[in-house]
Design a protein around this motif. Sequence first.
Motif, PDB file in Angstrom:
ATOM      1  N   ILE A  28       0.799  -1.172  -0.038  1.00  0.00           N
ATOM      2  CA  ILE A  28      -0.154   0.004  -0.014  1.00  0.00           C
ATOM      3  C   ILE A  28       0.786   1.177   0.079  1.00  0.00           C
ATOM      4  CG2 ILE A  28      -1.776   1.268   1.136  1.00  0.00           C
ATOM      5  CD1 ILE A  28      -2.434  -1.363   0.265  1.00  0.00           C
ATOM      6  N   THR A  29       0.948   1.897  -1.141  1.00  0.00           N
ATOM      7  CA  THR A  29       1.782   3.177  -1.287  1.00  0.00           C
ATOM      8  C   THR A  29       0.774   4.199  -1.796  1.00  0.00           C
ATOM      9  OG1 THR A  29       2.320   2.644  -3.568  1.00  0.00           O
ATOM     10  CG2 THR A  29       3.762   1.865  -2.024  1.00  0.00           C
ATOM     11  N   PHE A  30       1.273   5.382  -1.516  1.00  0.00           N
ATOM     12  CA  PHE A  30       0.515   6.762  -1.901  1.00  0.00           C
ATOM     13  C   PHE A  30       1.499   7.437  -2.946  1.00  0.00           C
ATOM     14  CE2 PHE A  30      -0.461   7.326   2.763  1.00  0.00           C
ATOM     15  CZ  PHE A  30      -1.397   6.079   2.621  1.00  0.00           C
ATOM     16  N   ASP A  31       1.819   6.540  -3.923  1.00  0.00           N
ATOM     17  CA  ASP A  31       2.358   6.923  -5.203  1.00  0.00           C
ATOM     18  C   ASP A  31       1.694   7.928  -6.181  1.00  0.00           C
ATOM     19  OD1 ASP A  31       4.560   5.527  -4.445  1.00  0.00           O
ATOM     20  OD2 ASP A  31       4.198   3.804  -5.583  1.00  0.00           O
ATOM     21  N   ALA A  32       0.310   7.701  -6.228  1.00  0.00           N
ATOM     22  CA  ALA A  32      -0.561   8.350  -7.038  1.00  0.00           C
ATOM     23  C   ALA A  32      -1.528   9.167  -6.102  1.00  0.00           C
ATOM     24  CB  ALA A  32      -1.464   7.447  -7.882  1.00  0.00           C
ATOM     25  N   ASN A  33      -1.572  10.628  -6.430  1.00  0.00           N
ATOM     26  CA  ASN A  33      -2.486  11.412  -5.306  1.00  0.00           C
ATOM     27  C   ASN A  33      -4.228  10.846  -5.782  1.00  0.00           C
ATOM     28  OD1 ASN A  33      -0.277  13.516  -5.762  1.00  0.00           O
ATOM     29  ND2 ASN A  33      -1.094  13.418  -3.786  1.00  0.00           N
ATOM     30  N   LEU A  34      -4.776  10.985  -4.668  1.00  0.00           N
ATOM     31  CA  LEU A  34      -6.293  10.764  -4.809  1.00  0.00           C
ATOM     32  C   LEU A  34      -7.168  12.281  -5.098  1.00  0.00           C
ATOM     33  CD1 LEU A  34      -7.009   8.035  -2.168  1.00  0.00           C
ATOM     34  CD2 LEU A  34      -6.324   7.622  -4.462  1.00  0.00           C
ATOM     35  N   TYR A  35      -6.625  13.285  -4.351  1.00  0.00           N
ATOM     36  CA  TYR A  35      -7.057  14.316  -4.425  1.00  0.00           C
ATOM     37  C   TYR A  35      -6.723  15.200  -5.500  1.00  0.00           C
ATOM     38  CZ  TYR A  35      -8.772  19.129  -3.800  1.00  0.00           C
ATOM     39  OH  TYR A  35      -9.145  20.531  -3.729  1.00  0.00           O
ATOM     40  N   LYS A  36      -7.366  15.545  -6.419  1.00  0.00           N
ATOM     41  CA  LYS A  36      -6.916  16.181  -7.677  1.00  0.00           C
ATOM     42  C   LYS A  36      -7.267  17.526  -7.595  1.00  0.00           C
ATOM     43  CE  LYS A  36      -6.241  12.059  -9.468  1.00  0.00           C
ATOM     44  NZ  LYS A  36      -4.911  11.592  -9.531  1.00  0.00           N
ATOM     45  N   LEU A  37      -6.029  18.583  -7.901  1.00  0.00           N
ATOM     46  CA  LEU A  37      -6.315  19.733  -7.790  1.00  0.00           C
ATOM     47  C   LEU A  37      -7.238  20.106  -8.866  1.00  0.00           C
ATOM     48  CD1 LEU A  37      -2.535  20.791  -7.434  1.00  0.00           C
ATOM     49  CD2 LEU A  37      -4.219  21.107  -5.462  1.00  0.00           C
ATOM     50  N   PRO A  38      -8.185  21.268  -8.472  1.00  0.00           N
ATOM     51  CA  PRO A  38      -8.958  21.756  -9.612  1.00  0.00           C
ATOM     52  C   PRO A  38      -8.250  22.721 -10.662  1.00  0.00           C
ATOM     53  CG  PRO A  38      -9.154  23.247  -7.526  1.00  0.00           C
ATOM     54  CD  PRO A  38      -8.324  21.854  -7.330  1.00  0.00           C
ATOM     55  N   GLU A  39      -8.567  22.431 -11.738  1.00  0.00           N
ATOM     56  CA  GLU A  39      -8.099  23.606 -12.813  1.00  0.00           C
ATOM     57  C   GLU A  39      -8.473  25.113 -12.463  1.00  0.00           C
ATOM     58  OE1 GLU A  39      -9.021  22.147 -16.698  1.00  0.00           O
ATOM     59  OE2 GLU A  39      -8.408  20.298 -16.415  1.00  0.00           O
ATOM     60  N   THR A  40      -7.597  25.661 -12.553  1.00  0.00           N
ATOM     61  CA  THR A  40      -7.798  27.394 -12.167  1.00  0.00           C
ATOM     62  C   THR A  40      -7.405  28.006 -13.688  1.00  0.00           C
ATOM     63  OG1 THR A  40      -5.459  27.585 -11.144  1.00  0.00           O
ATOM     64  CG2 THR A  40      -7.296  26.855  -9.862  1.00  0.00           C
ATOM     65  N   THR A  41      -8.132  29.489 -13.593  1.00  0.00           N
ATOM     66  CA  THR A  41      -7.806  30.210 -14.725  1.00  0.00           C
ATOM     67  C   THR A  41      -6.946  31.302 -14.039  1.00  0.00           C
ATOM     68  OG1 THR A  41      -9.784  31.381 -14.194  1.00  0.00           O
ATOM     69  CG2 THR A  41      -9.777  29.674 -16.031  1.00  0.00           C
ATOM     70  N   ALA A  42      -6.069  31.869 -14.615  1.00  0.00           N
ATOM     71  CA  ALA A  42      -5.109  32.838 -14.262  1.00  0.00           C
ATOM     72  C   ALA A  42      -6.151  34.183 -13.674  1.00  0.00           C
ATOM     73  CB  ALA A  42      -4.219  33.578 -15.367  1.00  0.00           C
ATOM     74  N   ALA A  43      -5.810  34.608 -12.482  1.00  0.00           N
ATOM     75  CA  ALA A  43      -6.579  35.710 -12.069  1.00  0.00           C
ATOM     76  C   ALA A  43      -5.642  37.123 -12.027  1.00  0.00           C
ATOM     77  CB  ALA A  43      -6.755  35.542 -10.661  1.00  0.00           C
ATOM     78  N   PRO A  44      -6.366  38.262 -12.339  1.00  0.00           N
ATOM     79  CA  PRO A  44      -5.674  39.437 -12.275  1.00  0.00           C
ATOM     80  C   PRO A  44      -5.006  39.785 -11.140  1.00  0.00           C
ATOM     81  CG  PRO A  44      -8.052  39.873 -12.009  1.00  0.00           C
ATOM     82  CD  PRO A  44      -7.942  38.313 -12.152  1.00  0.00           C
ATOM     83  N   GLU A  45      -3.520  40.404 -11.369  1.00  0.00           N
ATOM     84  CA  GLU A  45      -2.695  40.626 -10.089  1.00  0.00           C
ATOM     85  C   GLU A  45      -3.466  41.906  -9.258  1.00  0.00           C
ATOM     86  OE1 GLU A  45       1.139  41.838 -11.365  1.00  0.00           O
ATOM     87  OE2 GLU A  45       1.560  39.628 -12.529  1.00  0.00           O
TER      88      GLU A  45
END
Length: 367
Positions: free
Chosen positions: A323-340
Amino acid sequence: MKKLWRKLVPAAAAVLLLGASAGCGRTRVTLETYPDTVVATLGDTKIYLDEANYMARSNQYLMEYSYAMYGMDPTTMWQSDLGTGMTYEAYSKQSVMAGIYQTYVLKAKAEELGLTLDEDELKKVDEATGQAMETMDESVKETTNITEERLKEFMTDNALAMKAYQEAIKDVDTEVSDEEAAQRIIRYILIRDGEDAEAAKTQAEEIKARVEGGENSEEAMDAIGDESESYYSGTNTYGEGDIDNELGNLGLSLKTGETGSVYQEGYGWYVVYCVTDFDQEATDREKPNIVRERQSEHFQTVYAGWVKDAPSFKVDEKVWSQITFDANLYKLPETTAAPETESAGETADESAEAESGSSAEETAAAE
């Protein structure tokens, strides 16, 4: 049950390490065979890999989600060193197995004491199982193949373990006096050292003099704190023994309406105003925490005796190592660039450290 795991796992960890068996080589298993693969034993009781894997994957998802919420990258977390030569993955797996061990010890003790789940408790197990299946992330389902029937078995065992826990703490005193739980509120302004420590000290002395010279109020502290982006202002509510640093100790020495200043290494100069040296509402909120601490301490003593009488616990590392954690289960949501945008002040982590003088990371096992 999540809170129970957080409380109980540390006491089991040391015993777990004594019972682990290293083994050589690997016995390859697949997800489909997990329910028939023994990963650990408590005496004659067999513990199967599907249960351990479910606990591990649930915890993996929870911790990856938490990391992401704090703006950290979960893709690199598991192989990071905790500073002890142990990776986060190894520590998490050790904690999960320690929790399983403890659940089985408590379940056995509950059966020995003749404790059973009543109709209402069984109904709650059914409801919790259904809710868990409904809200479970697809990645956890895919990596565990968990069924509702099997999950109900795990939750039933946990509920029975909780009965043993409640039996252990039933005689703990739940009365807490105002004096023991007393909480105070302070407001402070932090003037960081920057490149000129003497200038920061001078600023702190000037602010303290202004407050003592007639602006001695919570509102004045707020107003002064907003005068410069180099200041950081905040509020602490705490009691004796909660904060062991220069800021906390000064706050404990002040009476309502008094002001003081103190230097704290690594941060800078603090000007501190005592809003109240006794807040009834905060004191009442603190009392349940004190009761829980008493219960936890008492449980550890009782549990240590139960462990001495428990059968030996052995982990098959040839199986558990797969049992290893080689692959993440939680996927980061795709984001769009925000204005600075311009930002001022500190990050959340810096703010927390400024308030407490320390930071800590809590690891929790999920059901």
